[in-house]
Design a protein around this motif. Structure first.
Motif, PDB file in Angstrom:
ATOM      1  N   MET A   1       1.003  -1.301  -0.130  1.00 48.36           N
ATOM      2  CA  MET A   1      -0.228  -0.261   0.304  1.00 48.36           C
ATOM      3  C   MET A   1       1.035   1.755   0.049  1.00 48.36           C
ATOM      4  O   MET A   1       1.741   0.998   0.862  1.00 48.36           O
ATOM      5  N   SER A   2       0.313   2.599  -0.818  1.00 47.61           N
ATOM      6  CA  SER A   2       1.311   3.359  -1.221  1.00 47.61           C
ATOM      7  C   SER A   2       0.474   4.201  -0.238  1.00 47.61           C
ATOM      8  O   SER A   2      -0.110   5.215   0.064  1.00 47.61           O
ATOM      9  N   LYS A   3       1.538   4.857   0.667  1.00 46.60           N
ATOM     10  CA  LYS A   3       1.401   6.450   1.473  1.00 46.60           C
ATOM     11  C   LYS A   3       1.200   7.079   1.566  1.00 46.60           C
ATOM     12  O   LYS A   3       0.338   7.850   1.408  1.00 46.60           O
ATOM     13  N   ALA A   4       2.031   7.389   0.252  1.00 42.35           N
ATOM     14  CA  ALA A   4       1.638   9.452  -0.745  1.00 42.35           C
ATOM     15  C   ALA A   4       0.288   8.421  -1.708  1.00 42.35           C
ATOM     16  O   ALA A   4      -0.078   9.771  -1.704  1.00 42.35           O
ATOM     17  N   GLY A   5       0.252   7.721  -1.885  1.00 44.36           N
ATOM     18  CA  GLY A   5      -1.059   7.243  -2.300  1.00 44.36           C
ATOM     19  C   GLY A   5      -2.975   7.437  -1.744  1.00 44.36           C
ATOM     20  O   GLY A   5      -3.533   8.066  -2.065  1.00 44.36           O
ATOM     21  N   ALA A   6      -2.117   6.652  -0.272  1.00 46.63           N
ATOM     22  CA  ALA A   6      -3.618   6.680  -0.032  1.00 46.63           C
ATOM     23  C   ALA A   6      -3.718   8.158   1.207  1.00 46.63           C
ATOM     24  O   ALA A   6      -4.700   8.852   1.242  1.00 46.63           O
ATOM     25  N   ALA A   7      -2.362   8.822   1.643  1.00 49.37           N
ATOM     26  CA  ALA A   7      -2.547  10.106   1.944  1.00 49.37           C
ATOM     27  C   ALA A   7      -3.547  11.412   0.865  1.00 49.37           C
ATOM     28  O   ALA A   7      -3.794  12.361   1.367  1.00 49.37           O
ATOM     29  N   LEU A   8      -2.511  10.823  -0.307  1.00 46.80           N
ATOM     30  CA  LEU A   8      -3.518  11.694  -1.646  1.00 46.80           C
ATOM     31  C   LEU A   8      -4.973  12.326  -1.851  1.00 46.80           C
ATOM     32  O   LEU A   8      -5.620  13.098  -1.928  1.00 46.80           O
ATOM     33  N   ARG A   9      -5.458  10.734  -1.593  1.00 51.65           N
ATOM     34  CA  ARG A   9      -6.829  10.549  -2.046  1.00 51.65           C
ATOM     35  C   ARG A   9      -7.611  10.922  -0.361  1.00 51.65           C
ATOM     36  O   ARG A   9      -8.450  11.963  -1.077  1.00 51.65           O
ATOM     37  N   ARG A  35      -3.325   7.760 -11.438  1.00 57.47           N
ATOM     38  CA  ARG A  35      -2.798   6.635 -10.812  1.00 57.47           C
ATOM     39  C   ARG A  35      -2.216   5.996  -9.103  1.00 57.47           C
ATOM     40  O   ARG A  35      -1.673   5.277  -8.718  1.00 57.47           O
ATOM     41  N   TRP A  36      -1.686   7.705  -8.944  1.00 56.99           N
ATOM     42  CA  TRP A  36      -1.789   7.325  -6.988  1.00 56.99           C
ATOM     43  C   TRP A  36      -2.400   7.025  -6.750  1.00 56.99           C
ATOM     44  O   TRP A  36      -2.402   6.950  -5.201  1.00 56.99           O
ATOM     45  N   VAL A  37      -3.445   7.966  -6.277  1.00 54.54           N
ATOM     46  CA  VAL A  37      -4.604   8.377  -5.273  1.00 54.54           C
ATOM     47  C   VAL A  37      -4.861   5.890  -5.481  1.00 54.54           C
ATOM     48  O   VAL A  37      -5.458   6.217  -4.624  1.00 54.54           O
ATOM     49  N   VAL A  41       0.584   3.191  -9.066  1.00 59.09           N
ATOM     50  CA  VAL A  41       1.935   3.625  -8.833  1.00 59.09           C
ATOM     51  C   VAL A  41       2.216   4.057  -8.192  1.00 59.09           C
ATOM     52  O   VAL A  41       1.178   4.953  -7.158  1.00 59.09           O
ATOM     53  N   ASP A  42       3.584   4.231  -7.987  1.00 54.03           N
ATOM     54  CA  ASP A  42       3.477   5.098  -5.946  1.00 54.03           C
ATOM     55  C   ASP A  42       4.900   6.108  -7.090  1.00 54.03           C
ATOM     56  O   ASP A  42       5.081   5.809  -7.644  1.00 54.03           O
ATOM     57  N   PRO A  43       4.041   7.289  -6.018  1.00 53.47           N
ATOM     58  CA  PRO A  43       4.732   8.942  -6.932  1.00 53.47           C
ATOM     59  C   PRO A  43       6.422   8.846  -6.075  1.00 53.47           C
ATOM     60  O   PRO A  43       6.605   8.276  -5.367  1.00 53.47           O
ATOM     61  N   SER A  44       7.705   9.170  -7.631  1.00 55.79           N
ATOM     62  CA  SER A  44       8.730   9.718  -7.143  1.00 55.79           C
ATOM     63  C   SER A  44       9.249  10.064  -5.456  1.00 55.79           C
ATOM     64  O   SER A  44       8.075  11.298  -5.542  1.00 55.79           O
TER      65      SER A  44
END
Length: 76
Positions: A1-9, A35-37, A41-44
């Motif tokens: 699970m992508s922390k950045a994606g979850a945070a952004l969502r 794709r991030w949300v 894929v994970d953002p760089s």
């Protein structure tokens, strides 16, 4: 699970910011945000900084929440 994606969502939902608005502010396609949300894929690291900068322009509180959620420690 992508922390950045979850945070952004969570931030986009909480502050009613559309994926399109963030994409336009960042100067990238909405499909990247999608794709991030949805954690395809994970953002760089550079993209995480760009997300924060764009959110800062849209709503400084949203930028702060994004960083806090992203840096949040999941361990007990």
């Amino acid at each position: 699970m992508s922390k950045a994606g979850a945070a952004l969502r969570q931030v986009l939902k909480t502050y009613s910011i559309s994926q399109n608005k963030l994409a336009v502010t960042m100067g990238i396609s909405r499909s990247n945000i999608h794709r991030w949300v949805f954690e395809m894929v994970d953002p760089s690291a550079d993209s995480v900084l760009a997300i924060r900068a764009a959110l800062q322009k849209i709503d400084p509180a949203a930028a702060e929440m994004f960083i806090q959620l992203y840096l949040q420690n999941d361990s007990p």
